[in-house]
Design a protein around this motif. Structure first.
Motif, PDB file in Angstrom:
ATOM      1  N   ARG A  18       0.820  -1.212   0.000  1.00  0.00           N
ATOM      2  CA  ARG A  18       0.000   0.000   0.000  1.00  0.00           C
ATOM      3  C   ARG A  18       0.853   1.260   0.000  1.00  0.00           C
ATOM      4  NH1 ARG A  18      -1.211   1.330   5.225  1.00  0.00           N
ATOM      5  NH2 ARG A  18       0.312   2.961   4.822  1.00  0.00           N
ATOM      6  N   SER A  19       1.924   1.258   0.761  1.00  0.00           N
ATOM      7  CA  SER A  19       2.797   2.430   0.825  1.00  0.00           C
ATOM      8  C   SER A  19       3.436   2.711  -0.530  1.00  0.00           C
ATOM      9  CB  SER A  19       3.890   2.214   1.874  1.00  0.00           C
ATOM     10  OG  SER A  19       3.332   2.161   3.177  1.00  0.00           O
ATOM     11  N   ALA A  20       3.824   1.649  -1.239  1.00  0.00           N
ATOM     12  CA  ALA A  20       4.400   1.832  -2.569  1.00  0.00           C
ATOM     13  C   ALA A  20       3.387   2.454  -3.525  1.00  0.00           C
ATOM     14  CB  ALA A  20       4.887   0.492  -3.109  1.00  0.00           C
ATOM     15  N   HIS A  24       3.326   6.458  -5.295  1.00  0.00           N
ATOM     16  CA  HIS A  24       3.080   6.749  -6.703  1.00  0.00           C
ATOM     17  C   HIS A  24       1.992   7.809  -6.872  1.00  0.00           C
ATOM     18  CE1 HIS A  24       2.429   6.125 -10.981  1.00  0.00           C
ATOM     19  NE2 HIS A  24       1.160   5.899 -10.738  1.00  0.00           N
ATOM     20  N   LEU A  25       0.980   7.786  -5.997  1.00  0.00           N
ATOM     21  CA  LEU A  25      -0.149   8.709  -6.123  1.00  0.00           C
ATOM     22  C   LEU A  25       0.149  10.097  -5.570  1.00  0.00           C
ATOM     23  CD1 LEU A  25      -3.203   6.494  -5.098  1.00  0.00           C
ATOM     24  CD2 LEU A  25      -2.763   7.485  -7.352  1.00  0.00           C
ATOM     25  N   ILE A 235      -7.982  -1.119  -1.508  1.00  0.00           N
ATOM     26  CA  ILE A 235      -8.108  -2.568  -1.310  1.00  0.00           C
ATOM     27  C   ILE A 235      -6.976  -3.093  -0.431  1.00  0.00           C
ATOM     28  CG2 ILE A 235      -7.989  -4.809  -2.468  1.00  0.00           C
ATOM     29  CD1 ILE A 235      -9.403  -3.447  -4.869  1.00  0.00           C
ATOM     30  N   THR A 236      -5.731  -2.760  -0.803  1.00  0.00           N
ATOM     31  CA  THR A 236      -4.595  -3.243  -0.003  1.00  0.00           C
ATOM     32  C   THR A 236      -4.616  -2.624   1.392  1.00  0.00           C
ATOM     33  OG1 THR A 236      -3.197  -1.499  -0.970  1.00  0.00           O
ATOM     34  CG2 THR A 236      -3.109  -3.677  -1.992  1.00  0.00           C
ATOM     35  N   GLY A 237      -5.058  -1.360   1.474  1.00  0.00           N
ATOM     36  CA  GLY A 237      -5.111  -0.689   2.772  1.00  0.00           C
ATOM     37  C   GLY A 237      -6.091  -1.342   3.722  1.00  0.00           C
ATOM     38  N   VAL A 238      -7.305  -1.642   3.231  1.00  0.00           N
ATOM     39  CA  VAL A 238      -8.318  -2.211   4.124  1.00  0.00           C
ATOM     40  C   VAL A 238      -7.977  -3.666   4.467  1.00  0.00           C
ATOM     41  CG1 VAL A 238      -9.984  -3.181   2.450  1.00  0.00           C
ATOM     42  CG2 VAL A 238     -10.799  -2.152   4.573  1.00  0.00           C
ATOM     43  N   MET A 239      -7.365  -4.396   3.537  1.00  0.00           N
ATOM     44  CA  MET A 239      -6.938  -5.763   3.847  1.00  0.00           C
ATOM     45  C   MET A 239      -5.843  -5.749   4.915  1.00  0.00           C
ATOM     46  SD  MET A 239      -6.878  -7.438   0.005  1.00  0.00           S
ATOM     47  CE  MET A 239      -6.085  -8.953   0.554  1.00  0.00           C
ATOM     48  N   GLY A 240      -4.892  -4.826   4.759  1.00  0.00           N
ATOM     49  CA  GLY A 240      -3.842  -4.709   5.767  1.00  0.00           C
ATOM     50  C   GLY A 240      -4.398  -4.283   7.118  1.00  0.00           C
ATOM     51  N   SER A 241      -5.330  -3.313   7.087  1.00  0.00           N
ATOM     52  CA  SER A 241      -5.930  -2.840   8.341  1.00  0.00           C
ATOM     53  C   SER A 241      -6.715  -3.950   9.036  1.00  0.00           C
ATOM     54  CB  SER A 241      -6.853  -1.645   8.067  1.00  0.00           C
ATOM     55  OG  SER A 241      -6.114  -0.522   7.633  1.00  0.00           O
ATOM     56  N   ALA A 242      -7.423  -4.766   8.254  1.00  0.00           N
ATOM     57  CA  ALA A 242      -8.168  -5.885   8.838  1.00  0.00           C
ATOM     58  C   ALA A 242      -7.221  -6.826   9.577  1.00  0.00           C
ATOM     59  CB  ALA A 242      -8.930  -6.640   7.757  1.00  0.00           C
ATOM     60  N   CYS A 243      -6.051  -7.051   8.981  1.00  0.00           N
ATOM     61  CA  CYS A 243      -5.059  -7.915   9.636  1.00  0.00           C
ATOM     62  C   CYS A 243      -4.495  -7.242  10.888  1.00  0.00           C
ATOM     63  CB  CYS A 243      -3.929  -8.249   8.661  1.00  0.00           C
ATOM     64  SG  CYS A 243      -4.411  -9.331   7.288  1.00  0.00           S
ATOM     65  N   TRP A 244      -4.164  -5.931  10.781  1.00  0.00           N
ATOM     66  CA  TRP A 244      -3.632  -5.221  11.947  1.00  0.00           C
ATOM     67  C   TRP A 244      -4.642  -5.232  13.088  1.00  0.00           C
ATOM     68  CZ3 TRP A 244       1.224  -4.814  12.183  1.00  0.00           C
ATOM     69  CH2 TRP A 244       2.027  -4.339  11.138  1.00  0.00           C
TER      70      TRP A 244
END
Length: 300
Positions: A18-20, A24-25, A235-244
């Motif tokens: 997500r950070s990568a 870019h954005l 998508i990657t952010g919310v998946m990562g947050s769900a894991c955190w």
């Protein structure tokens, strides 16, 4: 192996991805817009995740309370501010230094966890966390000649201070999220974490939309135009947050965030094996110290 360990490793990998994407954005959307996409494109998935646990897995929704609401708001606002600090680092030349110093979060999270929740960690875990942070600091100065002057400059420079501030505010948000999840009387940590994530990301989206409407409506237009790349961040952010969130509902924040330092190891592995970039001896030593800290954390 305890469940929080693989969940945390997955969270670190997704956060790195997500950070990568956010880096870019940042050039096209600015700091506020690049920060918003993490929440704005992620909250529908967070809600769907909680609903799926209810409809498919049959887990009951926990009853919300004012303690939960207070911690969720504190955590949500802290994460917005920390994310904006981190995204701002992407515009600075020495991005690696600031990002590395943001990984001092485990020490800061341990302090906040002790102050706010009364959580204590073992002496062995304290040593392991400090070893990992020393590894992070080695990485942060790896591209400069090793000297007391360069080390002092790296510690006190603007980029490093912003990175440390980002790590501190992320530590506050992590402790607040754990507190919010633990305040729910639900069917278990997975559902509690999912409901916390859904509520927090919805609040963050509403807060940032109002802020962007007030400051610059054109930012919303740019976010909508970049929906393809922005949705990947969401998508990657919310998946990562769900894991955190799930890991932090299972284990103390200091332990979770210390294991999460493995993100830097993923970064350097990708740099070396995928992009064939050179990694110097100091960076290798820093990565080894991070790994040693993680192993110490898991076995002490």
């Amino acid at each position: 192996m305890e469940l929080w360990i693989p969940i945390t490793i997955a969270a670190a990998f997704l956060q790195n991805l997500r950070s990568a994407l956010q880096k870019h954005l940042q050039g096209s959307l600015g700091t506020r817009g690049a920060s918003f996409v993490r929440f704005g494109y992620g909250f529908p998935l967070a809600i769907l995740y909680a609903l799926s646990l209810h409809w498919i897995a049959g887990l009951a929704f926990p009853a919300l309370n004012w303690t939960f609401a207070a911690w969720a708001v504190i955590g949500g606002l802290a994460q917005i501010f920390a994310t904006m600090l981190l995204v701002y680092l992407f515009s600075l030349r020495n991005f690696a230094v600031g990002t590395a110093y943001s990984k001092t979060e485990p020490v800061q999270a341990a302090i906040f966890g002790f102050i706010l929740l009364g959580e204590r960690i073992t002496p062995g875990a304290v040593v392991a966390i400090i070893v990992g942070v020393i590894g992070v600091m080695l990485i942060s100065v790896a591209r400069s000649p090793l000297s007391w002057r360069n080390t002092f400059a790296a510690l006190t420079g603007r980029t490093a201070l912003i990175g440390i501030a980002s790590g501190g505010v992320f530590g506050v948000s992590a402790v607040a999220y754990r507190s919010a999840a633990l305040s729910l009387d639900g069917p278990g940590p997975i559902m509690n974490a999912a409901v916390t994530l859904a509520c927090v990301t919805t609040f963050q989206t509403a807060f940032m939309l109002i802020w962007m409407l007030w400051k610059d409506k054109n930012e919303i237009v740019q976010v909508l135009k970049s929906w393809r790349s922005s949705s990947l961040v969401g998508i990657t952010g919310v998946m990562g947050s769900a894991c955190w969130f799930t890991a932090m509902s299972l284990q103390q924040v200091a332990y979770v965030r210390a294991l999460g330092q493995i993100e830097l190891v993923f970064t350097f592995m990708a740099s070396y094996f995928l992009f064939h970039e050179r990694v110097n001896r100091t960076e290798v030593a820093g990565c080894l110290l991070i790994v040693c800290g993680i192993l110490g954390l898991l076995f002490w």
